[in-house]
Design an enzyme around this catalytic site. Structure first.
Site, short mmCIF file in Angstrom:
data_model
loop_
_atom_site.label_atom_id
_atom_site.label_comp_id
_atom_site.label_asym_id
_atom_site.label_seq_id
_atom_site.Cartn_x
_atom_site.Cartn_y
_atom_site.Cartn_z
N SER A 1 25.75 67.42 51.31
CA SER A 1 25.33 68.79 51.46
C SER A 1 26.61 69.52 51.26
CB SER A 1 24.50 68.85 52.78
OG SER A 1 23.94 69.88 53.05
N PRO A 2 26.25 70.82 50.68
CA PRO A 2 27.26 71.63 50.36
C PRO A 2 27.93 72.27 51.82
CG PRO A 2 25.03 72.75 50.13
CD PRO A 2 24.77 71.42 50.13
N TYR B 1 21.78 84.36 53.65
CA TYR B 1 22.71 84.99 52.75
C TYR B 1 21.72 85.91 51.79
CZ TYR B 1 26.13 82.19 54.70
OH TYR B 1 26.92 81.43 55.87
N ARG C 1 18.10 75.90 47.45
CA ARG C 1 18.04 75.48 48.72
C ARG C 1 17.58 76.69 49.59
NH1 ARG C 1 22.68 73.37 53.22
NH2 ARG C 1 21.76 71.41 52.64
N GLY D 1 25.59 66.25 55.64
CA GLY D 1 26.72 67.22 55.75
C GLY D 1 27.84 66.78 56.72
C1 FNR Z 1 27.85 73.92 56.09
N1 FNR Z 1 26.70 74.05 55.51
C2 FNR Z 1 26.39 74.89 54.25
N2 FNR Z 1 25.42 75.05 53.66
C3 FNR Z 1 24.92 75.53 52.77
O1 FNR Z 1 24.06 75.64 52.05
N3 FNR Z 1 26.27 75.98 51.77
C4 FNR Z 1 27.46 75.95 52.47
O2 FNR Z 1 28.31 76.09 51.83
C5 FNR Z 1 27.45 75.34 53.86
N4 FNR Z 1 29.04 75.39 54.50
C6 FNR Z 1 29.11 74.63 55.55
C7 FNR Z 1 30.16 74.37 56.07
C8 FNR Z 1 30.41 73.26 57.04
C9 FNR Z 1 31.81 73.21 57.60
C10 FNR Z 1 28.98 72.82 57.98
C11 FNR Z 1 29.36 71.81 58.96
C12 FNR Z 1 28.02 73.03 57.45
C13 FNR Z 1 25.35 73.38 56.13
C14 FNR Z 1 25.33 71.97 55.46
O3 FNR Z 1 25.13 72.05 54.36
C15 FNR Z 1 24.13 71.33 56.40
O4 FNR Z 1 22.99 71.84 56.00
C16 FNR Z 1 24.45 71.21 57.95
O5 FNR Z 1 25.68 70.73 58.25
C17 FNR Z 1 23.34 70.32 58.67
O6 FNR Z 1 23.54 68.93 58.17
P1 FNR Z 1 24.29 68.17 59.02
O7 FNR Z 1 25.55 68.37 58.99
O8 FNR Z 1 23.53 67.82 60.18
O9 FNR Z 1 24.20 66.62 58.00
#
Ligand code: FNR
Length: 353
Positions: free
Chosen positions: A22-23, A181, A229, A322
């Site tokens: 995940s980004p 965003y 997304r 993520g």
């Molecule tokens: C994120 N998330 C996020 N989402 C996204 O669409 N673009 C981004 O650049 C980011 N940046 C980001 C940085 C950090 C440090 C975290 C922890 C999270 C959200 C991420 O992609 C994901 O959707 C969430 O973290 C939920 O998934 P997990 O972590 O429970 O697997």
């Protein structure tokens, strides 16, 4: 063979398994450029066995960065460093993707480990833009409401960023229309009070996303896949919701988007979010059933058996992971061992089990 380690064909792209990184912003860039940190971070997850690596939110314009340390792709000079990352990710069998983003009213913030709040004057703050001049927090400096010419510039910036991303070697272009965003800010009337063709009806509020898709699509061939997304719900009264997400999903499928990455939340600070295991999965499931899109679920998906069950019961097609991949870059190799007793480790690590 487990469902998690079954490949997925999207046009000419073969994704070797269903695990998508995940980004996740790294807040480690200077002037938008990728550096050694980004290279090591992403390549390590490719070595760890993820099928797809979606690079963090990468700003299409400098003022579209969440923080001054976000990655960016607003000029050709950014391409050189990205090329190194994509080439090595591919060498390790993963598909490189990039999330193209504009942070809208949530731009001009400090780093999360320093509080992450909006920068003040004198802290190199910049003026943010949004559909309407409504701040995220009441104490924030309100964004400037975009003119139609300003919206056109942003659409062009997404198109130009896509061209640069493809030149950089990314095979998946993910448009960030989630988490409050810029694009998301256009979707619900809560943050969009416009009275022109970008506000009011569902068609008008979603127009910016379709304009971006229309601008990007001519540059997408069979070797590239277009993903979006979204936040399926804002978790607030009067916000964007699942029914509108379903409607949107059906329409973007017709436009040529192949994958919907279904997240939730992020529009307002006051949302009441019932965070628990699999809490966002029903959104992906409903959208998948209604639209027929390839659908990714995300949020607290951490265990191989949990992921396997979601795929086996056809609740989603892809698992976005993520924080688990921050904690354990080798999670996919470990998951393959757990589910199939397969050793997916790179040759160099063959004796790891
Ligand atoms: C994120 N998330 C996020 N989402 C996204 O669409 N673009 C981004 O650049 C980011 N940046 C980001 C940085 C950090 C440090 C975290 C922890 C999270 C959200 C991420 O992609 C994901 O959707 C969430 O973290 C939920 O998934 P997990 O972590 O429970 O697997």
């Amino acid at each position: 063979m487990s469902k998690l380690f079954t490949s997925l064909q999207i046009k000419d792209i073969t994704v070797k398994n269903r695990i998508v990184m995940s980004p996740m912003c790294q807040y480690s860039s200077i002037n938008g450029f990728a550096n050694e940190w980004h290279y090591i971070h992403y390549v390590t997850r490719a070595i760890g066995g993820a099928g797809v690596i979606i690079q963090e939110a990468t700003a299409v314009l400098p003022e579209g960065r969440i923080s001054y340390a976000d990655l960016g792709i607003w000029k050709d000079e950014h391409i050189k460093e990205f090329k190194k990352i994509t080439a090595t990710i591919q060498e390790h069998g993963a598909i490189p993707g990039i999330q193209l983003a504009h942070a809208g009213r949530k731009a001009s913030c400090g780093l999360p480990n320093k509080g992450g709040v909006q920068l003040k004057e004198g802290e190199h703050a910049w003026l943010t833009v949004a559909p309407s001049s409504i701040p995220f927090y009441a104490v924030d400096n309100p964004p400037s409401a975009l003119s139609e010419a300003g919206i056109k510039d942003i659409i062009t910036a997404f198109k130009d960023a896509t061209i640069r991303a493809i030149k950089s070697g990314y095979k998946i272009i993910e448009i960030h229309a989630a988490h409050g965003y810029l694009i998301h800010e256009f979707l619900p009337p809560l943050t969009n009070m416009r009275v022109d063709k970008y506000g009011g009806s569902f068609e008008n509020r979603t127009r910016i996303l379709f304009d971006i898709i229309d601008a990007v699509c001519p540059h997408i061939n069979n070797e590239i896949s277009l993903w979006v997304r979204i936040s399926a719900t804002d978790w607030v009264e009067g916000g964007w919701d699942l029914n509108q997400s379903v409607q949107l999903a059906k329409l973007i499928k017709e436009k040529g988007v192949e994958v919907l990455d279904v997240s939730a939340g992020g529009l307002t600070p006051d949302a009441n979010i019932p965070v628990s295991v699999n809490y966002q999965v029903p959104f992906a499931n409903r959208i998948r059933e209604a639209s027929g899109l390839i659908t990714g679920a995300v949020g607290l998906l951490t265990e191989a058996s949990q992921m396997e069950k979601l795929l086996d019961t056809q609740q989603c097609d892809l698992i976005f992971v993520g924080r688990k991949l921050l904690r354990d870059p080798y999670f996919p190799i470990n998951a393959a061992k757990e589910l199939d007793s397969l050793n997916l480790s790179p040759d160099q690590y063959y004796r790891m089990f």
